[in-house]
Write a protein that holds these residues in place. Structure first.
Motif, PDB file in Angstrom:
ATOM      1  N   ASP A 115       4.924   5.313   7.636  1.00  0.00           N
ATOM      2  CA  ASP A 115       4.583   5.718   6.502  1.00  0.00           C
ATOM      3  C   ASP A 115       4.807   4.687   5.223  1.00  0.00           C
ATOM      4  O   ASP A 115       5.737   3.932   5.157  1.00  0.00           O
ATOM      5  CB  ASP A 115       5.460   7.138   5.877  1.00  0.00           C
ATOM      6  CG  ASP A 115       5.083   7.586   4.373  1.00  0.00           C
ATOM      7  OD1 ASP A 115       3.920   7.732   4.168  1.00  0.00           O
ATOM      8  OD2 ASP A 115       5.981   7.212   3.722  1.00  0.00           O
ATOM      9  N   GLY A 116       3.858   4.651   4.267  1.00  0.00           N
ATOM     10  CA  GLY A 116       3.767   3.619   3.379  1.00  0.00           C
ATOM     11  C   GLY A 116       3.480   2.350   3.840  1.00  0.00           C
ATOM     12  O   GLY A 116       3.963   1.325   3.425  1.00  0.00           O
ATOM     13  N   MET A 244       6.036   7.610   0.782  1.00  0.00           N
ATOM     14  CA  MET A 244       6.351   9.030   0.359  1.00  0.00           C
ATOM     15  C   MET A 244       7.962   8.943   0.861  1.00  0.00           C
ATOM     16  O   MET A 244       8.741   9.542   0.221  1.00  0.00           O
ATOM     17  CB  MET A 244       5.753   9.750   1.043  1.00  0.00           C
ATOM     18  CG  MET A 244       5.951  11.124   0.813  1.00  0.00           C
ATOM     19  SD  MET A 244       5.265  12.373   1.927  1.00  0.00           S
ATOM     20  CE  MET A 244       5.404  13.923   0.886  1.00  0.00           C
ATOM     21  N   TYR A 260       1.689  14.020  -5.538  1.00  0.00           N
ATOM     22  CA  TYR A 260       0.530  13.699  -5.201  1.00  0.00           C
ATOM     23  C   TYR A 260      -0.459  14.831  -5.297  1.00  0.00           C
ATOM     24  O   TYR A 260      -0.861  15.465  -4.316  1.00  0.00           O
ATOM     25  CB  TYR A 260       0.418  12.797  -3.865  1.00  0.00           C
ATOM     26  CG  TYR A 260      -0.496  11.566  -3.865  1.00  0.00           C
ATOM     27  CD1 TYR A 260      -1.665  11.784  -4.267  1.00  0.00           C
ATOM     28  CD2 TYR A 260      -0.051  10.197  -3.738  1.00  0.00           C
ATOM     29  CE1 TYR A 260      -2.687  10.686  -4.541  1.00  0.00           C
ATOM     30  CE2 TYR A 260      -0.866   9.196  -4.008  1.00  0.00           C
ATOM     31  CZ  TYR A 260      -2.219   9.525  -4.398  1.00  0.00           C
ATOM     32  OH  TYR A 260      -3.100   8.298  -4.579  1.00  0.00           O
TER      33      TYR A 260
HETATM   34  P1  AHG Z   1       0.422   6.045   4.896  1.00  0.00           P
HETATM   35  O1  AHG Z   1       0.968   4.660   4.844  1.00  0.00           O
HETATM   36  O2  AHG Z   1       1.079   6.603   6.049  1.00  0.00           O
HETATM   37  O3  AHG Z   1      -0.919   6.139   5.053  1.00  0.00           O
HETATM   38  O4  AHG Z   1       1.049   6.937   3.638  1.00  0.00           O
HETATM   39  C1  AHG Z   1       0.905   6.447   2.622  1.00  0.00           C
HETATM   40  C2  AHG Z   1       1.183   7.634   1.547  1.00  0.00           C
HETATM   41  C3  AHG Z   1       2.536   7.772   0.915  1.00  0.00           C
HETATM   42  O5  AHG Z   1       3.361   7.192   1.546  1.00  0.00           O
HETATM   43  C4  AHG Z   1       2.292   7.292  -0.175  1.00  0.00           C
HETATM   44  O6  AHG Z   1       3.271   8.170  -1.332  1.00  0.00           O
HETATM   45  C5  AHG Z   1       1.016   7.209  -0.846  1.00  0.00           C
HETATM   46  O7  AHG Z   1       0.336   7.316   0.394  1.00  0.00           O
HETATM   47  C6  AHG Z   1       0.652   6.077  -1.677  1.00  0.00           C
HETATM   48  O8  AHG Z   1      -0.466   6.409  -2.172  1.00  0.00           O
HETATM   49  P2  AHG Z   1      -1.320   5.241  -3.192  1.00  0.00           P
HETATM   50  O9  AHG Z   1      -1.485   4.157  -2.588  1.00  0.00           O
HETATM   51  O10 AHG Z   1      -2.554   6.135  -3.665  1.00  0.00           O
HETATM   52  O11 AHG Z   1      -0.355   5.213  -4.474  1.00  0.00           O
END
Ligand code: AHG
Ligand code: MN
Ligand code: MN
Length: 337
Positions: A115-116, A244, A260
């Motif tokens: 994640d992230g 997240m 979100y």
């Molecule tokens: P992932 O990397 O699993 O796709 O999740 C990313 C998620 C979450 O972790 C974060 O809060 C959010 O997407 C960030 O989104 P933005 O880039 O729109 O800020």
């Protein structure tokens, strides 16, 4: 090991002895996850040295470009579960369809392996999120078997790969945090019975989406930004890590509200985050720590899933703030209809 330090396996044995309703296999599963997490932590910490940074040509089922570490973390978790006989079915953010385990098992594990992941290449905290359900069938669970409400989770947790690697999880008896001690190779209980303060002066949202928000969300954020000069009567601080796991970890440590929300940026998506891999497990942890999770209009854990990759609006954290945001949605909906 110094006296008074509780290791993950000691903690799990204590919990199994204390709570008759806990399936002893759940402890074994948490230990399996802890092993996988150590492997992912090692890979992330090696970064460019291992050539694991950067993107692949491939896209996942959600149409997102996959990072090398997304795929490697996914493979580590799948291999872990498929080499054991605890997990009958595996659903991952990175795979179109759930996978079954020929050896069978009594659990379903759903996860966001990394994640992230937009933070990997800039060396900012990332994590792994997991949700554990009971499996109605021992082998070859159907997709419908996964579509259980968040409140039916029997455990959930995440690992955060930050300055320290931590494993934070709940078996339904509070949320507890363990820090990885690289010297002993053990996870040590460092944050027992985490409590999210009911009030906060900190919020987390991607403010670049402001023009796409609904009025109740804009109202809440504007009041926070106006601080002392608004009805809130105090100043607020803002944080957005874009992981997240890292944002929710901060909220579990010191309170805050993570949002979100529903927006109109892409009308085909009812939210950015995924119900089964992100919203449900993180809400389970926050609620086990005294906080609350909502879509703005419904408790997240009461949402009946319709598909495994479903997205959903997420408002999560300090109870009084989440309830305030829900009340803004109610007022807005009443005025509109
Ligand atoms: P992932 O990397 O699993 O796709 O999740 C990313 C998620 C979450 O972790 C974060 O809060 C959010 O997407 C960030 O989104 P933005 O880039 O729109 O800020
Ligand atoms: Mn994610
Ligand atoms: Mn991911």
């Amino acid at each position: 090991m110094p006296a008074g330090r509780t290791t993950l396996s000691e903690y799990l044995s204590q919990q199994t002895a204390e709570h008759q309703s806990l399936n002893p296999d759940l402890s074994k599963l948490i230990l399996e996850i802890a092993k996988a997490v150590q492997e992912i932590a090692l890979l992330t910490s090696q970064g460019a040295l291992e050539g694991v940074m950067g993107s692949l040509e491939s896209q996942n089922v959600q149409g997102e470009t996959q990072k090398k570490l997304d795929v490697l973390s996914d493979e580590i978790l799948i291999q872990t579960f498929q080499s054991g006989n605890l997990v009958a079915g595996i659903a991952s953010e990175e795979n179109d369809e759930p996978l079954s385990n020929p050896k069978g098992g009594s659990f379903l594990c759903l996860f966001d392996p990394l994640d992230g992941s937009s933070n990997i290449d800039v060396n900012v905290s990332v994590g792994t999120i997991f949700s554990i359900l009971s499996s109605p069938s021992n082998t070859k669970p159907a997709v419908s078997d996964y579509l259980q409400m968040g409140r039916q989770q029997i455990a959930a947790g995440y690992a955060i790969y930050g300055p320290a690697t931590m494993l934070v999880f709940s078996l339904g008896y509070g949320t507890h945090g363990f820090t990885f001690d690289a010297i002993s190779g053990e996870f040590i209980l460092t944050h027992p019975t985490i409590q999210v303060p009911a009030d906060t002066s900190e919020f987390a949202i991607n403010a670049s989406n402001e023009r796409f928000w609904e009025p109740p969300v804009s109202r809440y954020i504007n009041e926070c930004k106006q601080g002392k000069t608004s009805v809130r009567g105090r100043d607020f601080n803002m944080r957005w890590i874009a992981s997240m796991v890292a944002d929710v970890h901060r909220i579990l440590m010191r309170g805050g509200v993570f949002m979100y929300p529903k927006d109109t940026k892409d009308p085909t998506k009812p939210g950015r985050l995924r119900l089964m891999y992100e919203a449900n497990p993180m809400t389970f942890l926050v609620e086990q720590a005294g906080g609350l999770g909502s879509t703005g209009r419904q408790r997240i854990l009461d949402v009946q899933p319709e598909s495994i990759h479903q997205r959903i609006p997420v408002i999560l954290g300090s109870k009084n703030e989440v309830e305030r945001i829900e009340s803004y949605h109610r007022e807005y909906d009443r005025a509109e209809h």
